[in-house]
Design an enzyme around this catalytic site. Structure first.
Site, PDB file in Angstrom:
ATOM      1  N   ASP A 174      31.615  30.463  48.046  1.00  0.00           N
ATOM      2  CA  ASP A 174      33.047  30.755  48.116  1.00  0.00           C
ATOM      3  C   ASP A 174      33.466  30.457  49.558  1.00  0.00           C
ATOM      4  O   ASP A 174      33.095  31.184  50.478  1.00  0.00           O
ATOM      5  CB  ASP A 174      33.280  32.222  47.741  1.00  0.00           C
ATOM      6  N   LYS A 199      45.075  31.250  49.169  1.00  0.00           N
ATOM      7  CA  LYS A 199      44.938  31.716  50.539  1.00  0.00           C
ATOM      8  C   LYS A 199      45.314  30.606  51.532  1.00  0.00           C
ATOM      9  O   LYS A 199      46.375  30.033  51.389  1.00  0.00           O
ATOM     10  CB  LYS A 199      43.526  32.256  50.746  1.00  0.00           C
TER      11      LYS A 199
HETATM   12  C1  LIG Z   1      41.466  35.949  46.963  1.00  0.00           C
HETATM   13  C2  LIG Z   1      40.046  35.610  46.883  1.00  0.00           C
HETATM   14  C3  LIG Z   1      39.455  35.266  45.653  1.00  0.00           C
HETATM   15  C4  LIG Z   1      40.219  35.302  44.338  1.00  0.00           C
HETATM   16  O1  LIG Z   1      41.250  34.378  44.308  1.00  0.00           O
HETATM   17  P1  LIG Z   1      42.633  34.580  43.506  1.00  0.00           P
HETATM   18  O2  LIG Z   1      43.388  33.349  43.838  1.00  0.00           O
HETATM   19  O3  LIG Z   1      43.268  35.837  43.982  1.00  0.00           O
HETATM   20  O4  LIG Z   1      42.288  34.656  42.053  1.00  0.00           O
HETATM   21  C5  LIG Z   1      38.113  34.942  45.666  1.00  0.00           C
HETATM   22  N1  LIG Z   1      37.396  34.951  46.809  1.00  0.00           N
HETATM   23  C6  LIG Z   1      37.937  35.269  47.993  1.00  0.00           C
HETATM   24  C7  LIG Z   1      37.089  35.253  49.219  1.00  0.00           C
HETATM   25  C8  LIG Z   1      39.274  35.613  48.071  1.00  0.00           C
HETATM   26  O5  LIG Z   1      39.805  35.955  49.253  1.00  0.00           O
END
Ligand SMILES: *Cc1c(COP(=O)(O)O)cnc(C)c1O
Length: 381
Positions: A174, A199
């Site tokens: 991630d 984000k």
């Molecule tokens: C926000 C986030 C997610 C999930 O993403 P969404 O767009 O809210 O579904 C997954 N991993 C991290 C590190 C995040 O900050």
């Protein structure tokens, strides 16, 4: 051609002046959900928008160039991108994830485990012996999140990915917090790289989206197949908006990171702060690994105040109390009751998420004004 360009050029120049229809400088948004066939037996490249969309392809292209991926998919949320990584696994798969992973990732993996669909091991990635222990009987997917959210813990991607691959696991990182402009997990041995494009990649707090990309073309095909089968792909409008947000990623990150460095150093020296987590601070655990595998420490900070955290938060006027991160606007949250409430208190304690920990995502405001606002909060303690 795009692959050899520098990241700043990729994001700024992606598909500018490439519109074959009207020679628009910006690619048109192709909103049609279905496409005309030449004849009934020759399937056109674009036939139905759940499966393929020109705007999705444009943004996938840009993200793949940034991550050094063969391709991938752009989905409706970060969570659907994470779900897709789990959908390609066999029934009963063993999934190994960090015990301090994003709350939504934890909720998804745990929920599927509770249904008996997979077996999950949540482990401290900074503890090589604990990781070796859970990988011992083999694994199907190893999940990496670095720097982690909200503790900014740094995982040595090359070391952990090698351990996962020798255990037979697909390794997925991630990369939401670092972004491909600061960290490229595929080059460090991962098979998959995942993003919440909600984000920093979009960066404007006005879009939900996700992406899952792979280095191996066969794996890309699996992602495309399952994303289409499960209907996870993003809309044309969202894809076009994401490409627009992406164009300024380089500028936003440089500015947000410069401010975050200043704010983190200021917090670290503040008498009313107990403990600051920021990969750019010399005493941050994993600081050296971060310096080696990241091209910068990023825009995320977490810290604890000496005193009543809610009183501190209530005094802020510029910094906004909201979940999410990577926005143009500086956002602060209390993970225990906000972003990580999907994780039960025992699991939070185990992951080291204190009930009063605060997480700050530094935006584009002037750092002097941010510091003045935070000082307003400290003055109430
Ligand atoms: C926000 C986030 C997610 C999930 O993403 P969404 O767009 O809210 O579904 C997954 N991993 C991290 C590190 C995040 O900050």
């Amino acid at each position: 051609m795009g692959e050899t360009r520098k990241p700043a050029t990729i994001v700024a120049a992606a598909h500018v002046a490439r519109d074959p229809g009207f020679r628009g400088v910006v690619p048109p948004v192709v909103v049609s959900d279905t496409y005309q066939w030449e004849d009934s037996d020759t399937k056109p490249d674009y036939d139905y928008s759940r499966t393929v969309s020109p705007n999705r392809d444009l943004v996938i292209d840009a993200l793949a160039a940034l991550e050094g991926a063969a391709g991938g998919v752009v989905t409706g949320s970060g969570q659907s991108a994470a779900l897709l990584a789990l959908l390609i696994l066999p029934a009963g798969a063993h999934v190994v994830a960090p015990h301090d992973c994003y709350g939504g990732t934890y909720r998804l993996i745990k929920g599927l485990e509770d249904q008996g669909k997979l077996r999950a091991s949540f482990v401290d990635m900074a503890d090589p012996a604990a990781l070796a222990d859970v990988l011992d009987g083999g694994a199907d997917l190893l999940w990496i999140e670095t720097p982690s959210n909200p503790l900014l813990r740094v995982t040595d991607i090359a070391r952990v990915a090698a351990a996962g691959r020798s255990a037979g696991a697909l390794v997925c990182a991630d990369n939401t917090l670092a972004t491909p402009l600061r960290q490229r997990p595929l080059a460090l041995g991962c098979d998959l790289v995942m993003h919440s494009t909600t984000k920093a990649l979009n960066g404007h707090s006005d879009l939900f989206g996700g992406a899952l990309l792979a280095g191996d073309p066969a794996l890309v095909e699996q992602l495309q197949w399952w994303s289409n089968a499960a209907g996870l792909n993003a809309s044309a409008q969202d894809s076009a908006q994401l490409l627009r947000g992406l164009r300024t990623l380089n500028l936003r990150l440089d500015r947000q990171e410069a401010s975050a460095r200043r704010v983190a150093e200021w917090l670290a020296a503040h008498p009313k702060v107990q403990g600051v987590n920021y990969p750019g601070l010399a005493d941050h655990p994993g600081h050296e690994v971060a310096a080696a595998q990241q091209d910068g420490p990023g825009f995320m900070i977490s810290f604890r105040v000496r005193g009543d955290a809610p009183a501190f938060l209530a005094a802020l006027e510029l910094v906004t109390l909201a979940s999410s991160l990577g926005s143009f606007a500086t956002l602060i949250c209390k993970p225990a009751t906000m972003t990580h409430r999907g994780m039960p208190p025992e699991a939070q304690a185990e992951a080291g998420i204190a009930p009063d920990l605060l997480r700050l995502s530094v935006g584009l405001e002037d750092a002097d004004d941010l510091i003045a606002d935070l000082e307003r909060g400290f003055s109430r303690l």
